[in-house]
Design an enzyme around this catalytic site. Sequence first.
Site, PDB file in Angstrom:
ATOM      1  N   ARG A 232      48.280   7.621 103.582  1.00 28.00           N
ATOM      2  CA  ARG A 232      48.211   8.329 104.981  1.00 28.00           C
ATOM      3  C   ARG A 232      48.974   7.621 106.159  1.00 28.00           C
ATOM      4  NH1 ARG A 232      47.211  12.117 102.549  1.00 28.00           N
ATOM      5  NH2 ARG A 232      45.346  13.442 102.332  1.00 28.00           N
ATOM      6  N   GLU A 261      52.348  12.846 111.856  1.00 24.32           N
ATOM      7  CA  GLU A 261      52.892  13.911 111.151  1.00 24.32           C
ATOM      8  C   GLU A 261      52.534  15.223 111.490  1.00 24.32           C
ATOM      9  OE1 GLU A 261      52.122  12.316 107.163  1.00 24.32           O
ATOM     10  OE2 GLU A 261      50.965  14.306 106.922  1.00 24.32           O
ATOM     11  N   HIS A 293      55.924  14.297 103.589  1.00 26.38           N
ATOM     12  CA  HIS A 293      54.498  14.570 102.801  1.00 26.38           C
ATOM     13  C   HIS A 293      54.627  15.522 101.688  1.00 26.38           C
ATOM     14  CE1 HIS A 293      50.037  14.088 103.570  1.00 26.38           C
ATOM     15  NE2 HIS A 293      50.208  14.441 102.315  1.00 26.38           N
TER      16      HIS A 293
HETATM   17  P1  NAD Z   1      41.122   7.046  94.864  1.00 22.00           P
HETATM   18  O1  NAD Z   1      39.710   7.098  95.895  1.00 22.00           O
HETATM   19  O2  NAD Z   1      41.305   7.182  93.707  1.00 22.00           O
HETATM   20  O3  NAD Z   1      41.659   5.506  95.368  1.00 22.00           O
HETATM   21  C1  NAD Z   1      41.427   4.842  96.554  1.00 22.00           C
HETATM   22  C2  NAD Z   1      41.306   3.363  96.240  1.00 22.00           C
HETATM   23  O4  NAD Z   1      41.354   2.900  97.654  1.00 22.00           O
HETATM   24  C3  NAD Z   1      39.603   3.135  95.862  1.00 22.00           C
HETATM   25  O5  NAD Z   1      39.875   2.224  94.774  1.00 22.00           O
HETATM   26  C4  NAD Z   1      39.091   2.437  96.860  1.00 22.00           C
HETATM   27  O6  NAD Z   1      38.090   1.361  96.901  1.00 22.00           O
HETATM   28  C5  NAD Z   1      40.198   1.794  97.649  1.00 22.00           C
HETATM   29  N1  NAD Z   1      39.660   1.599  99.146  1.00 22.00           N
HETATM   30  C6  NAD Z   1      38.965   2.160 100.166  1.00 22.00           C
HETATM   31  N2  NAD Z   1      38.974   1.544 101.053  1.00 22.00           N
HETATM   32  C7  NAD Z   1      39.531   0.523 101.149  1.00 22.00           C
HETATM   33  C8  NAD Z   1      40.054  -0.553 101.923  1.00 22.00           C
HETATM   34  N3  NAD Z   1      39.558  -0.924 103.243  1.00 22.00           N
HETATM   35  N4  NAD Z   1      40.872  -1.526 101.770  1.00 22.00           N
HETATM   36  C9  NAD Z   1      41.329  -1.490 100.319  1.00 22.00           C
HETATM   37  N5  NAD Z   1      41.021  -0.725  99.456  1.00 22.00           N
HETATM   38  C10 NAD Z   1      40.449   0.261  99.872  1.00 22.00           C
HETATM   39  O7  NAD Z   1      42.183   7.620  95.773  1.00 22.00           O
HETATM   40  P2  NAD Z   1      43.425   8.280  95.104  1.00 22.00           P
HETATM   41  O8  NAD Z   1      43.572   9.669  94.413  1.00 22.00           O
HETATM   42  O9  NAD Z   1      44.291   6.942  94.435  1.00 22.00           O
HETATM   43  O10 NAD Z   1      44.412   8.606  96.661  1.00 22.00           O
HETATM   44  C11 NAD Z   1      44.669   7.675  97.570  1.00 22.00           C
HETATM   45  C12 NAD Z   1      45.236   8.248  98.855  1.00 22.00           C
HETATM   46  O11 NAD Z   1      46.254   8.816  98.520  1.00 22.00           O
HETATM   47  C13 NAD Z   1      44.289   9.128  99.401  1.00 22.00           C
HETATM   48  O12 NAD Z   1      43.060   8.874 100.250  1.00 22.00           O
HETATM   49  C14 NAD Z   1      45.349  10.177 100.332  1.00 22.00           C
HETATM   50  O13 NAD Z   1      45.206   9.708 101.398  1.00 22.00           O
HETATM   51  C15 NAD Z   1      46.612   9.901  99.623  1.00 22.00           C
HETATM   52  N6  NAD Z   1      47.416  11.063  99.103  1.00 22.00           N
HETATM   53  C16 NAD Z   1      48.662  11.348  99.488  1.00 22.00           C
HETATM   54  C17 NAD Z   1      49.247  12.182  98.858  1.00 22.00           C
HETATM   55  C18 NAD Z   1      50.528  12.707  99.287  1.00 22.00           C
HETATM   56  O14 NAD Z   1      51.055  13.788  98.964  1.00 22.00           O
HETATM   57  N7  NAD Z   1      51.667  11.952  99.967  1.00 22.00           N
HETATM   58  C19 NAD Z   1      48.529  13.020  97.862  1.00 22.00           C
HETATM   59  C20 NAD Z   1      47.270  12.955  97.501  1.00 22.00           C
HETATM   60  C21 NAD Z   1      46.471  11.656  97.985  1.00 22.00           C
END
Ligand code: NAD
Length: 342
Positions: A232, A261, A293
Amino acid sequence: MQVTVFSALSFEKEFIEKAGSGHQINYISEPLTLENVQSATGSEAVCLFTHDDASAPVLEKLKALGVKYVALRSAGYEHVNLPKAQELGLKVANVPAYSPYAIAEHTVALLLAINRKLILAHEQIKQNNFALDNLVGFDLNGKTVGIIGLGKIGAITAKILQGFGCRILFYDIAPAPASFTIPASLVSLTELLSQSDIVSLHAPLTEATKYLINAQTLSFMKKGAILLNTSRGGLINTEALVAALKIGQINAAGLDVYEKERALFFHERSAEPLTDKVFAELISLPNVLVTGHQAFLTRTALHNIAETTFYNLNTWANGQDSENELAFKETHKNEKEATIVA
Ligand code: NAD
């Protein structure tokens, strides 16, 4: 059920039609705002994407219109005021995993394109310029990659980059047990930043991660490192990143997301002036590659998003609970992961 789909993009309609057959679907191409919330009149459910406004006043209005369900077509839910939704009795569910591969693969695509200067190479070739002087990259083999947030997407990114021969470090406030099956070392944030040649952001946007990458943390990074963000935009203070790129503290950045964005992405704006000066400066830098995105944008992901969205709605319609429901208590089980309320 009548469902109003906000931010409906043309490429997702075929998947929504298939998954939502039997439902009456009303498509609104614009994002949900307080101004257009009336478009949901008569609908039991609204279906939202990342740029829709699901803040308290909008949720109140949806409730008053008779909406019961908010089905997100995204994994991220930082744009939804979950406490307000719970107070109003609105059920909210996300699509927790539609294809982490899509996002991880796009992350690596950004890295390869930046490092091997593929965009510049192609532009030069089109101009009959076959000189190689500006195109020197480095081997990924043997480099150290720091993954911030080793969840579903971070873990797949780590595995792909291991295949390139990279050493993987990760920082995560709540590592999943599966994290430890990956040959990656858990380190502190400072260690990760100071040791990594490439830093890739995969943590959600929360109060704790807002501007995680700022002037100070950028200064902790190895000089000349590459920064990747497909999570994000709010994880990075863009002005600080631009400054770090200009002085060479950061060698290059590959970004699929941008903190502001919402005012730009997902729409054709070539006839409009670009008024966001920070973004204009960011994309003017030669060592920055930005995509709008689109990391999620594969047919597999679009299929899975639509299927899970209507699975959530059908489950609720049948009077059952969906395991994808974002209960307020659940999201606050770990204070550090408390979402930023919209
Ligand atoms: P997920 O929940 O499986 O993994 C997120 C990880 O981040 C978890 O292991 C969590 O413990 C860790 N985390 C949370 N807070 C933290 C912090 N303060 N410091 C360090 N680590 C921390 O999520 P995911 O499915 O892997 O997705 C991750 C992110 O990707 C989503 O939150 C979303 O914002 C983003 N995303 C982007 C797109 C895109 O098209 N660009 C699409 C899907 C998701």
